[in-house]
Write a protein that holds these residues in place. Structure first.
Motif, PDB file in Angstrom:
ATOM      1  N   ARG A 266      37.778  41.576  41.582  1.00 51.31           N
ATOM      2  CA  ARG A 266      38.193  42.283  40.369  1.00 51.31           C
ATOM      3  C   ARG A 266      39.067  41.428  39.464  1.00 51.31           C
ATOM      4  N   GLU A 267      39.872  40.553  40.055  1.00 55.30           N
ATOM      5  CA  GLU A 267      40.801  39.736  39.259  1.00 55.30           C
ATOM      6  C   GLU A 267      41.009  38.404  39.954  1.00 55.30           C
ATOM      7  N   ILE A 268      41.217  37.337  39.149  1.00 61.04           N
ATOM      8  CA  ILE A 268      41.415  35.995  39.678  1.00 61.04           C
ATOM      9  C   ILE A 268      42.539  35.302  38.926  1.00 61.04           C
ATOM     10  N   SER A 269      43.372  34.530  39.618  1.00 58.55           N
ATOM     11  CA  SER A 269      44.414  33.704  39.009  1.00 58.55           C
ATOM     12  C   SER A 269      44.365  32.334  39.664  1.00 58.55           C
ATOM     13  N   VAL A 270      44.207  31.292  38.867  1.00 56.28           N
ATOM     14  CA  VAL A 270      44.025  29.941  39.385  1.00 56.28           C
ATOM     15  C   VAL A 270      45.340  29.181  39.332  1.00 56.28           C
ATOM     16  N   GLY A 271      45.702  28.561  40.426  1.00 54.76           N
ATOM     17  CA  GLY A 271      46.916  27.763  40.493  1.00 54.76           C
ATOM     18  C   GLY A 271      47.003  27.112  41.857  1.00 54.76           C
ATOM     19  N   VAL A 272      48.219  26.886  42.325  1.00 52.98           N
ATOM     20  CA  VAL A 272      48.459  26.361  43.669  1.00 52.98           C
ATOM     21  C   VAL A 272      49.431  27.313  44.354  1.00 52.98           C
ATOM     22  N   PRO A 273      48.938  28.346  45.052  1.00 52.86           N
ATOM     23  CA  PRO A 273      47.550  28.567  45.440  1.00 52.86           C
ATOM     24  C   PRO A 273      46.743  29.287  44.363  1.00 52.86           C
ATOM     25  N   THR A 274      45.438  29.509  44.669  1.00 52.94           N
ATOM     26  CA  THR A 274      44.577  30.376  43.876  1.00 52.94           C
ATOM     27  C   THR A 274      44.474  31.715  44.602  1.00 52.94           C
ATOM     28  N   CYS A 275      44.569  32.794  43.841  1.00 55.38           N
ATOM     29  CA  CYS A 275      44.555  34.121  44.448  1.00 55.38           C
ATOM     30  C   CYS A 275      43.645  35.058  43.657  1.00 55.38           C
ATOM     31  N   GLY A 276      43.112  36.057  44.362  1.00 59.23           N
ATOM     32  CA  GLY A 276      42.276  37.048  43.715  1.00 59.23           C
ATOM     33  C   GLY A 276      42.437  38.409  44.357  1.00 59.23           C
ATOM     34  N   ILE A 277      42.051  39.432  43.618  1.00 55.19           N
ATOM     35  CA  ILE A 277      42.128  40.809  44.107  1.00 55.19           C
ATOM     36  C   ILE A 277      40.725  41.395  44.107  1.00 55.19           C
ATOM     37  N   ARG A 278      40.410  42.104  45.198  1.00 55.76           N
ATOM     38  CA  ARG A 278      39.112  42.744  45.308  1.00 55.76           C
ATOM     39  C   ARG A 278      39.193  44.210  44.892  1.00 55.76           C
ATOM     40  N   ASP A 279      38.025  44.846  44.813  1.00 54.81           N
ATOM     41  CA  ASP A 279      37.962  46.227  44.347  1.00 54.81           C
ATOM     42  C   ASP A 279      38.745  47.186  45.234  1.00 54.81           C
ATOM     43  N   ASP A 280      38.877  46.849  46.514  1.00 58.75           N
ATOM     44  CA  ASP A 280      39.610  47.737  47.405  1.00 58.75           C
ATOM     45  C   ASP A 280      41.118  47.552  47.331  1.00 58.75           C
ATOM     46  N   GLY A 281      41.582  46.692  46.410  1.00 59.78           N
ATOM     47  CA  GLY A 281      43.007  46.467  46.242  1.00 59.78           C
ATOM     48  C   GLY A 281      43.594  45.438  47.181  1.00 59.78           C
ATOM     49  N   SER A 282      42.776  44.779  47.996  1.00 55.66           N
ATOM     50  CA  SER A 282      43.281  43.744  48.896  1.00 55.66           C
ATOM     51  C   SER A 282      43.510  42.441  48.134  1.00 55.66           C
ATOM     52  N   LEU A 283      44.486  41.653  48.582  1.00 47.02           N
ATOM     53  CA  LEU A 283      44.885  40.396  47.939  1.00 47.02           C
ATOM     54  C   LEU A 283      44.479  39.233  48.826  1.00 47.02           C
ATOM     55  N   TRP A 284      43.857  38.223  48.226  1.00 50.39           N
ATOM     56  CA  TRP A 284      43.363  37.064  48.954  1.00 50.39           C
ATOM     57  C   TRP A 284      43.828  35.788  48.253  1.00 50.39           C
ATOM     58  N   CYS A 285      44.241  34.779  49.043  1.00 53.28           N
ATOM     59  CA  CYS A 285      44.698  33.497  48.475  1.00 53.28           C
ATOM     60  C   CYS A 285      44.124  32.339  49.266  1.00 53.28           C
ATOM     61  N   TRP A 286      44.088  31.151  48.635  1.00 42.90           N
ATOM     62  CA  TRP A 286      43.622  29.942  49.291  1.00 42.90           C
ATOM     63  C   TRP A 286      44.161  28.726  48.549  1.00 42.90           C
ATOM     64  N   GLY A 287      44.122  27.569  49.235  1.00 40.03           N
ATOM     65  CA  GLY A 287      44.683  26.359  48.665  1.00 40.03           C
ATOM     66  C   GLY A 287      46.070  26.086  49.227  1.00 40.03           C
ATOM     67  N   LYS A 288      46.803  25.164  48.645  1.00 39.34           N
ATOM     68  CA  LYS A 288      48.137  24.820  49.126  1.00 39.34           C
ATOM     69  C   LYS A 288      49.025  26.052  49.200  1.00 39.34           C
ATOM     70  N   ASN A 289      49.901  26.057  50.167  1.00 36.54           N
ATOM     71  CA  ASN A 289      50.823  27.152  50.462  1.00 36.54           C
ATOM     72  C   ASN A 289      50.109  28.277  51.189  1.00 36.54           C
ATOM     73  N   ALA A 290      48.863  28.569  50.819  1.00 36.79           N
ATOM     74  CA  ALA A 290      48.107  29.550  51.577  1.00 36.79           C
ATOM     75  C   ALA A 290      47.557  28.912  52.850  1.00 36.79           C
TER      76      ALA A 290
END
Length: 866
Positions: A266-290
């Motif tokens: 549903r939503e994406i934000s690019v950085g260090v780390p990169t994170c996104g939100i899915r339709d169920d409201g869960s939060l996911w991240c990847w990259g440095k720090n994640a």
């Protein structure tokens, strides 16, 4: 709508399109499939003799009708169209009327703009001031006593400005989603961050793939992610620290690659780390720090609403409008009252937050009451709190309660913040922080701004995005506007140099107040001062005379430094000089004859502006070859540099290394000044004076004897302006134009058969409405009252702007336009300004001195295309 005409070597009649506005956009294909139009079938093909005025007369000899070549539409822009083609045969007797017609319908009678064509051969015609999003019809025609013949008629549609639904800025690039759902990127691309399948940068928008279902887009320093097709996540660019979410299989990818198989992002934000939100409201991240190179869920909560990440930290909002931050915290950017790093989301004090933006080592957020709060690193004033201090907890920015959107710059040491205030049609754009690259949209200078300052006009602003060195915003009419540095073409204006400090639409041209070309036969370049006070130069960069820090040539304008206080400029073959608003004098380029006025005659060139002395009362400067003369506010005359022919007027031929007064150094009445090739002329109290080399009678003394001290020309006291060329001079008094000196190409305007040289001022024609004149190398251009431009003399390489290379011995008007405000005749090329501030060039262009990015042109062409 104005029309310009010129000859061209094309062998057919086509409609081409000049690029959108002043800093060319290359918009073809952006919103419509242009260039593949079907011709009307109710008109006869080119060359057919039907459609004559007297076609019903059976006795008409159709072979006597003129022949007109086929019309073909190639591409089209927002405001301009260029028609090129060739007349095949004017019939017997020759056609008395022949031209190109532009209309809004296919009817032959509907002709809103047309112009006559040359009697034979190739031509080029420029239609400007076209309306955006409008269908036009174009055809060639020719008629004689036998009747009229038409070329084929075709239609084309102009495009409108770039209309976008979302925009994001990376370090040196920009991506935007157009209203039709297509994705476009431009600017830097050295790690594939623009997603175009290569590593080539572009200064105009380029479509990413062919899909038209993009929903959101986010950019960082070197990688980009977007959501399309109802929830698919796609990323591309550099895969540093696993930021693409594609695992370890890629170092970088140059086109969008899908992340996983899920279709519920549903939503994406690019950085260090990169994170996104899915339709169920869960939060996911990847990259440095994640610590993951593929998406990994953050906790178990499923009530996340929005997310913003940057270099080393992230902040997110939940459905209950609570704010949570985690990651690096060395400057207090988490807003938790300390500098301790957190490896899991921690709640930030305060209730009812509506939006958040994470910058590099700082954060800004808007509460539900629309008050703005910032915290973290504030060394560049980027917190907007009137100082440069850090804060480790949210601190309110001013007392405004009408903030609607906020954006902090992407990482890589950028500190700029912009936001939107107001509502409806009373919204305003505000920026603060770093000025180093102009990304905050504020006049460049040594200091940053520590509190919000309004940029642009009050109106409707829907969203905003700030990159590392530039920013973009979308207006209420969905028009995309950008500002800041455009070194990589990230503003999308078609130019890869310079800085805009005000939001500029992608089809908006740079406008200028003053322009100058060199009359010397070598080292061609031009310079102009924009309406903002910025200095732009282009052409030959030998000896560093472009002032941009190197010796390279440029075929399109490049800004000289960041200053916005230039008010006068003069160029020569070896160097350039200019005066700023504060009265300081600056020169750069070659210094071997002391022409930079710094006290040295040095072989080492200066490739950036160097101040001449410390005085602050300089008014104008004129430069030529290896010498200069200038006027001060008190009306005194000063000269320096090479003096082999006495062109400095001191009564000798000695070299002068610093500005030296010519005559009284305390007061004077000098009002006009111009340097030619090793001579100079000026006006003092209405009297005209010349000095220096005089081998062609250019000093107006009635002989060819050179003089190393000032000599009055005649005894009149009503001269208003003077221009010294290579070997001839022209001046105006009481609106009458006078010229004298060398006349080998008819540059004195006396008509064929005149003497080769004229040693005294001789009137040009009988008109008394001349406003300005510029004497070049073998030719002259002048402007009459009402904005008419006239040129005459040598026509080689099309320097006269008449669409040919013929010499003309009397003044001949350039086109039909009446909006010319300034002209500068150089050595084989001409630069001029119109009333709207746009710059135009024509003639020789071997060094890029026209600033139009082509070899050479024989008709006025806007100085904008790279």
């Amino acid at each position: 709508m104005s029309v310009n005409r010129s000859l061209n070597s094309a062998g057919y009649l086509i409609v081409c399109v000049a690029l959108c506005g002043a800093f060319a956009l290359g918009c073809d294909g952006l919103f419509a499939d242009i260039g593949e139009f079907e011709p009307s079938t109710d008109l006869e093909d080119a060359g057919d003799v039907g459609d004559a005025d007297d076609a019903g007369d059976a006795d008409v000899d159709e072979s006597r009708l003129p022949q007109v070549e086929t019309v073909e539409v190639a591409e089209v822009s927002v405001k301009d169209a260029i028609v090129r083609g060739e007349l095949l045969d004017l019939g017997e007797p020759p056609a008395s009327d022949h031209g190109v017609c532009l209309g809004r319908s296919a009817s032959p009678e509907d002709c809103i703009s047309q112009d006559a064509l040359p009697d034979e051969g190739a031509f080029e015609m420029h239609f400007d001031d076209l309306e955006a999003d409008t269908e036009y019809f174009v055809r060639a025609f020719a008629d004689n006593e036998a009747g009229r013949a038409y070329g084929e008629v075709l239609s084309f549609e102009t495009e409108g400005p770039f209309l976008a639904t979302e925009v994001t800025n990376g370090e040196g690039y920009t991506c935007a989603i157009a209203q039709d759902g297509t994705l476009w990127c431009w600017g830097s691309n050295h790690r594939g961050e623009s997603g175009l399948g290569d590593l080539e940068r572009s200064s105009i928008p380029q479509q990413v793939g062919e899909e038209d279902d993009w929903e959101s887009i986010a950019a960082d320093v070197w990688h980009t992610c977007g959501i399309r097709n109802g929830g698919e996540l796609w990323c591309w660019g550099a895969n540093l620290l696993g930021g693409l979410g594609l695992g370890d299989d890629y170092e970088e990818v140059h086109t969008p690659h899908r992340v996983g198989e899920e279709s519920d992002w549903r939503e994406i934000s690019v950085g260090v780390p990169t994170c996104g939100i899915r339709d169920d409201g869960s939060l996911w991240c990847w990259g440095k720090n994640a610590n993951e190179n593929e998406p990994e869920q953050v906790g178990t909560a499923e009530d996340w609403d929005s997310i913003s990440t940057n270099y080393g930290h992230a902040c997110a909002l939940k459905d209950d409008q609570s704010l949570w931050c985690w990651g690096s915290n060395g400057s207090g950017q988490l807003g938790l009252g300390d500098n301790t790093t957190r490896d899991a989301p921690q709640r930030v004090d305060g209730n009812s937050w509506r939006s958040v933006s994470a910058g590099e080592h700082y954060t800004c957020a808007i509460q539900e009451d629309r008050s703005l709060w910032c915290w973290g690193n504030g060394e560049h004033g980027n917190l907007g709190l009137t100082d440069r201090e850090d804060r480790d907890s949210p601190t309110r920015v001013g007392d405004a309660d009408d903030w609607s959107d906020i954006s902090t710059a992407v990482s890589n040491f950028s500190r700029a913040t912009c936001g939107i205030r107001g509502s409806g049609e009373e919204q305003s754009l505000w920026c603060w922080g770093s000025l180093m690259r102009g990304q905050s949209g504020i006049s460049l200078g040594a200091d940053s701004r520590t509190s919000p300052e309004q940029r642009g006009e009050v109106g409707q602003w829907d969203s905003i995005s700030v990159g590392n060195n530039h920013g973009c915003a979308i207006t209420g009419e969905s028009e995309l506007k950008c500002w800041g540095l455009q070194s990589g073409g990230q503003l999308g204006t078609g130019v890869r140099a310079g800085v805009y400090i005000e939001p500029v639409a992608l089809d908006t041209a740079e406008t200028f107040d003053e322009i100058d070309a060199s009359i010397s036969g070598v080292g061609h370049h031009g310079c102009a001062i924009s309406t903002e006070g910025a200095l732009w130069c282009w052409g030959s960069g030998t000896s560093g005379k472009l002032g941009v820090g190197d010796l390279d040539s440029r075929k399109s304008p490049v800004q000289v430094g960041d200053e916005l206080n230039w008010h006068h400029i003069s160029v020569s073959s070896s160097h350039t000089c200019g005066v700023r608003d504060d009265g300081t004098l600056w020169c750069w380029g070659s210094s071997f004859s002391g022409q930079l006025g710094n006290g040295d005659a040095d072989d080492e060139p200066f490739s950036s502006p160097e101040q001449v002395g410390f005085d602050t009362n300089w008014r104008i400067v004129t430069s030529q070859s290896n010498s200069n003369c200038a006027l001060r506010d008190n009306g005194t005359l000063w000269c320096w540099g090479q003096n082999n022919s006495g062109e400095l007027g001191p009564g000798d031929e000695n070299q002068v290394l610093t500005p030296q007064a010519v005559g009284d150094d305390e007061s004077g009445d000098w009002t006009s000044l111009s340097m030619g090739h090793r001579y100079a002329c000026g006006i003092s109290d209405g009297e005209l004076w010349c000095w220096g080399q005089n081998g062609r009678g250019q000093l107006g003394q009635g002989d060819d004897v050179s003089h190393d001290e000032l000599r009055q020309v005649g005894d009149h006291g009503d001269w208003s302006s003077v221009s010294a060329g290579n070997y001839h001079t022209c001046a105006i008094r009481n609106g009458q134009l006078y010229c004298w000196g060398h006349n080998n190409y008819g540059q004195l305007g006396q008509g064929a058969g005149a003497d080769e040289e004229i040693w005294e001022p001789t009137r040009v024609g009988a008109d008394s409405n001349w406003d300005a004149v510029s004497a070049g190398s073998g030719y002259t251009c002048a402007i009459r009252a009402g904005g008419e431009l006239w040129c005459w003399g040598q026509g080689w390489h099309g320097r006269l702007g008449h669409g040919d290379e013929d010499d003309h011995h009397i003044p001949r008007r350039v086109g039909e336009d009446q909006d010319w405000s300034q002209v500068s005749a150089g050595s084989g090329y001409t630069l001029a300004l119109r009333d709207d501030g746009t710059a135009w060039g024509w003639g020789l262009n071997g060094s890029g001195q026209l600033g139009v990015g082509t070899a050479w042109v024989i008709d006025p062409t806007m100085v904008v295309a790279p």
